[in-house]
Design a protein around this motif. Structure first.
Motif, PDB file in Angstrom:
ATOM      1  N   LEU A 121     -29.417  84.813 -64.804  1.00  0.00           N
ATOM      2  CA  LEU A 121     -30.146  84.545 -63.568  1.00  0.00           C
ATOM      3  C   LEU A 121     -30.298  83.049 -63.351  1.00  0.00           C
ATOM      4  CD1 LEU A 121     -33.070  87.122 -64.005  1.00  0.00           C
ATOM      5  CD2 LEU A 121     -30.971  87.426 -62.670  1.00  0.00           C
ATOM      6  N   ASN A 122     -30.470  82.681 -62.102  1.00  0.00           N
ATOM      7  CA  ASN A 122     -30.812  81.305 -61.769  1.00  0.00           C
ATOM      8  C   ASN A 122     -32.322  81.156 -61.774  1.00  0.00           C
ATOM      9  OD1 ASN A 122     -28.097  80.465 -61.345  1.00  0.00           O
ATOM     10  ND2 ASN A 122     -28.145  81.348 -59.281  1.00  0.00           N
ATOM     11  N   TYR A 123     -32.786  79.979 -62.156  1.00  0.00           N
ATOM     12  CA  TYR A 123     -34.219  79.725 -62.262  1.00  0.00           C
ATOM     13  C   TYR A 123     -34.933  80.048 -60.954  1.00  0.00           C
ATOM     14  CZ  TYR A 123     -38.481  76.919 -61.968  1.00  0.00           C
ATOM     15  OH  TYR A 123     -39.764  76.496 -61.755  1.00  0.00           O
ATOM     16  N   GLY A 124     -35.978  80.889 -61.053  1.00  0.00           N
ATOM     17  CA  GLY A 124     -36.818  81.203 -59.907  1.00  0.00           C
ATOM     18  C   GLY A 124     -36.155  82.029 -58.834  1.00  0.00           C
ATOM     19  N   SER A 125     -34.966  82.594 -59.110  1.00  0.00           N
ATOM     20  CA  SER A 125     -34.231  83.290 -58.057  1.00  0.00           C
ATOM     21  C   SER A 125     -34.731  84.706 -57.828  1.00  0.00           C
ATOM     22  CB  SER A 125     -32.736  83.340 -58.408  1.00  0.00           C
ATOM     23  OG  SER A 125     -32.517  84.076 -59.605  1.00  0.00           O
ATOM     24  N   THR A 126     -35.423  85.282 -58.785  1.00  0.00           N
ATOM     25  CA  THR A 126     -35.825  86.680 -58.651  1.00  0.00           C
ATOM     26  C   THR A 126     -36.980  86.963 -59.586  1.00  0.00           C
ATOM     27  OG1 THR A 126     -35.007  88.969 -58.718  1.00  0.00           O
ATOM     28  CG2 THR A 126     -34.245  87.481 -60.455  1.00  0.00           C
ATOM     29  N   SER A 127     -37.545  88.153 -59.454  1.00  0.00           N
ATOM     30  CA  SER A 127     -38.566  88.602 -60.396  1.00  0.00           C
ATOM     31  C   SER A 127     -37.889  89.217 -61.617  1.00  0.00           C
ATOM     32  CB  SER A 127     -39.482  89.636 -59.732  1.00  0.00           C
ATOM     33  OG  SER A 127     -40.232  89.052 -58.692  1.00  0.00           O
ATOM     34  N   VAL A 128     -38.595  89.201 -62.729  1.00  0.00           N
ATOM     35  CA  VAL A 128     -38.124  89.811 -63.963  1.00  0.00           C
ATOM     36  C   VAL A 128     -39.124  90.896 -64.354  1.00  0.00           C
ATOM     37  CG1 VAL A 128     -37.733  89.454 -66.432  1.00  0.00           C
ATOM     38  CG2 VAL A 128     -36.890  87.770 -64.782  1.00  0.00           C
ATOM     39  N   CYS A 129     -38.618  92.101 -64.585  1.00  0.00           N
ATOM     40  CA  CYS A 129     -39.475  93.236 -64.922  1.00  0.00           C
ATOM     41  C   CYS A 129     -39.187  93.691 -66.345  1.00  0.00           C
ATOM     42  CB  CYS A 129     -39.235  94.400 -63.966  1.00  0.00           C
ATOM     43  SG  CYS A 129     -39.500  93.988 -62.209  1.00  0.00           S
ATOM     44  N   HIS A 130     -40.221  94.161 -67.019  1.00  0.00           N
ATOM     45  CA  HIS A 130     -40.028  94.681 -68.372  1.00  0.00           C
ATOM     46  C   HIS A 130     -41.027  95.800 -68.640  1.00  0.00           C
ATOM     47  CE1 HIS A 130     -43.619  92.633 -70.104  1.00  0.00           C
ATOM     48  NE2 HIS A 130     -43.363  91.730 -69.176  1.00  0.00           N
ATOM     49  N   PHE A 131     -40.622  96.708 -69.537  1.00  0.00           N
ATOM     50  CA  PHE A 131     -41.510  97.764 -69.992  1.00  0.00           C
ATOM     51  C   PHE A 131     -42.319  97.250 -71.178  1.00  0.00           C
ATOM     52  CE2 PHE A 131     -37.742 100.009 -68.270  1.00  0.00           C
ATOM     53  CZ  PHE A 131     -38.378 100.698 -67.235  1.00  0.00           C
ATOM     54  N   LEU A 132     -43.504  97.807 -71.376  1.00  0.00           N
ATOM     55  CA  LEU A 132     -44.327  97.438 -72.513  1.00  0.00           C
ATOM     56  C   LEU A 132     -44.117  98.443 -73.638  1.00  0.00           C
ATOM     57  CD1 LEU A 132     -47.725  96.403 -70.887  1.00  0.00           C
ATOM     58  CD2 LEU A 132     -45.772  94.976 -71.485  1.00  0.00           C
ATOM     59  N   ALA A 133     -44.036  97.938 -74.853  1.00  0.00           N
ATOM     60  CA  ALA A 133     -43.911  98.801 -76.014  1.00  0.00           C
ATOM     61  C   ALA A 133     -45.247  99.474 -76.311  1.00  0.00           C
ATOM     62  CB  ALA A 133     -43.442  97.986 -77.224  1.00  0.00           C
ATOM     63  N   LYS A 134     -45.219 100.436 -77.235  1.00  0.00           N
ATOM     64  CA  LYS A 134     -46.467 101.068 -77.656  1.00  0.00           C
ATOM     65  C   LYS A 134     -47.412 100.027 -78.231  1.00  0.00           C
ATOM     66  CE  LYS A 134     -46.659 104.938 -79.757  1.00  0.00           C
ATOM     67  NZ  LYS A 134     -46.515 106.024 -80.766  1.00  0.00           N
ATOM     68  N   TYR A 135     -48.676 100.260 -78.050  1.00  0.00           N
ATOM     69  CA  TYR A 135     -49.772  99.426 -78.548  1.00  0.00           C
ATOM     70  C   TYR A 135     -49.939  98.133 -77.758  1.00  0.00           C
ATOM     71  CZ  TYR A 135     -48.885 102.617 -82.409  1.00  0.00           C
ATOM     72  OH  TYR A 135     -48.650 103.739 -83.156  1.00  0.00           O
ATOM     73  N   HIS A 136     -49.100  97.889 -76.768  1.00  0.00           N
ATOM     74  CA  HIS A 136     -49.342  96.799 -75.839  1.00  0.00           C
ATOM     75  C   HIS A 136     -50.219  97.347 -74.716  1.00  0.00           C
ATOM     76  CE1 HIS A 136     -46.024  93.919 -77.220  1.00  0.00           C
ATOM     77  NE2 HIS A 136     -45.957  94.960 -78.030  1.00  0.00           N
ATOM     78  N   LEU A 137     -51.150  96.547 -74.244  1.00  0.00           N
ATOM     79  CA  LEU A 137     -52.172  97.027 -73.322  1.00  0.00           C
ATOM     80  C   LEU A 137     -52.144  96.248 -72.017  1.00  0.00           C
ATOM     81  CD1 LEU A 137     -55.133  97.023 -75.896  1.00  0.00           C
ATOM     82  CD2 LEU A 137     -53.501  98.884 -75.481  1.00  0.00           C
ATOM     83  N   VAL A 138     -52.451  96.940 -70.929  1.00  0.00           N
ATOM     84  CA  VAL A 138     -52.694  96.276 -69.651  1.00  0.00           C
ATOM     85  C   VAL A 138     -54.064  96.734 -69.156  1.00  0.00           C
ATOM     86  CG1 VAL A 138     -51.959  95.908 -67.277  1.00  0.00           C
ATOM     87  CG2 VAL A 138     -50.242  96.182 -69.065  1.00  0.00           C
ATOM     88  N   TRP A 139     -54.980  95.787 -69.041  1.00  0.00           N
ATOM     89  CA  TRP A 139     -56.319  96.075 -68.549  1.00  0.00           C
ATOM     90  C   TRP A 139     -56.359  95.844 -67.038  1.00  0.00           C
ATOM     91  CZ3 TRP A 139     -60.067  97.951 -71.776  1.00  0.00           C
ATOM     92  CH2 TRP A 139     -59.873  97.802 -73.147  1.00  0.00           C
ATOM     93  N   VAL A 140     -56.833  96.827 -66.285  1.00  0.00           N
ATOM     94  CA  VAL A 140     -56.946  96.728 -64.832  1.00  0.00           C
ATOM     95  C   VAL A 140     -58.318  97.243 -64.443  1.00  0.00           C
ATOM     96  CG1 VAL A 140     -54.469  96.997 -64.409  1.00  0.00           C
ATOM     97  CG2 VAL A 140     -55.922  99.029 -64.514  1.00  0.00           C
ATOM     98  N   PRO A 141     -58.813  96.844 -63.249  1.00  0.00           N
ATOM     99  CA  PRO A 141     -60.104  97.391 -62.800  1.00  0.00           C
ATOM    100  C   PRO A 141     -59.985  98.892 -62.579  1.00  0.00           C
ATOM    101  CG  PRO A 141     -59.485  95.446 -61.539  1.00  0.00           C
ATOM    102  CD  PRO A 141     -58.294  95.836 -62.335  1.00  0.00           C
ATOM    103  N   SER A 142     -61.024  99.626 -62.889  1.00  0.00           N
ATOM    104  CA  SER A 142     -61.073 101.080 -62.686  1.00  0.00           C
ATOM    105  C   SER A 142     -61.952 101.378 -61.475  1.00  0.00           C
ATOM    106  CB  SER A 142     -61.621 101.750 -63.933  1.00  0.00           C
ATOM    107  OG  SER A 142     -61.655 103.135 -63.785  1.00  0.00           O
TER     108      SER A 142
END
Length: 208
Positions: free
Chosen positions: A181-202
């Motif tokens: 990819l070229n710098y800043g040309s697009t978004s990069v998406c990834h999946f999180l492995a087990k035991y990685h957490l994402v905290w969001v408002p409920s």
């Protein structure tokens, strides 16, 4: 796409008063190695050094970061980022049925949730250390999803997925070379492995 969701064992969190008693800095690493009886030239010592380096490196523009060495420290950071009013809800990755060993296999995307609306959120990633330590951070211009994946062997994975706008990243970041990819040309998406957490408002608006 070929994916692997590692099966790892992690140590437990220390109580906050114990974790806060142990120095957590690169400058104090020799003393910490002695305190925890970790040989100075061992793989564990090198892993600890890498963890401390990641925790002390300067944040990228638009990033707020913190290394949590106790559950209380993690929750304090989550509330500092999201606001004391927020009722945090945690997203993580689960595998059905549970796999005892990690397999690299082709997965198909079966379903993608709507974007989870979270103006402020925190992702926490476990790091190698003698006691449980998480690298937690919030970065601007990021989108969060829940994705249902189906593996060739019949396993299904409910994974948290994060998409980053790369415009503020280091132009020499390895991800640009790896993905062509070229710098800043697009978004990069990834999946999180087990035991990685994402905290969001409920509550969140996403369901799968």
């Amino acid at each position: 796409m070929p994916l692997n969701f590692p099966v790892k064992e992690f140590p437990q969190f220390l109580p906050r008063e114990e974790a806060d008693y142990i120095p957590f800095s690169m400058a104090q690493l020799p003393n910490v190695l002695q305190l925890l009886s970790v040989p100075i030239d061992s793989p564990n010592a090198r892993a600890m050094e890498a963890t401390l380096h990641e925790c002390e490196v300067t944040p990228i523009p638009g990033e707020i970061k913190h290394c949590a060495t106790s559950l209380e420290s993690m929750l304090d950071f989550v509330r500092r980022v999201m606001g004391s009013w927020a009722n945090p809800n945690v997203l993580t990755t689960t595998v059905h049925p549970t796999m005892s060993t990690a397999l690299t296999q082709n997965y198909s995307v079966l379903r993608v949730s709507k974007e989870i609306y979270a103006p402020k959120w925190v992702a926490c990633h476990p790091l190698p250390y003698p006691y449980l330590t998480f690298f937690c951070h919030f970065t601007e211009n990021t989108k969060i999803f829940k994705v249902l994946l189906g593996g060739e062997n019949g396993h299904k994975v409910e994974s948290a997925a994060v998409c980053h706008n790369t415009s503020g990243w280091d132009p020499n970041h390895i991800i640009f070379r790896e993905l062509g990819l070229n710098y800043g040309s697009t978004s990069v998406c990834h999946f999180l492995a087990k035991y990685h957490l994402v905290w969001v408002p409920s509550p969140t608006t996403a369901s799968i």
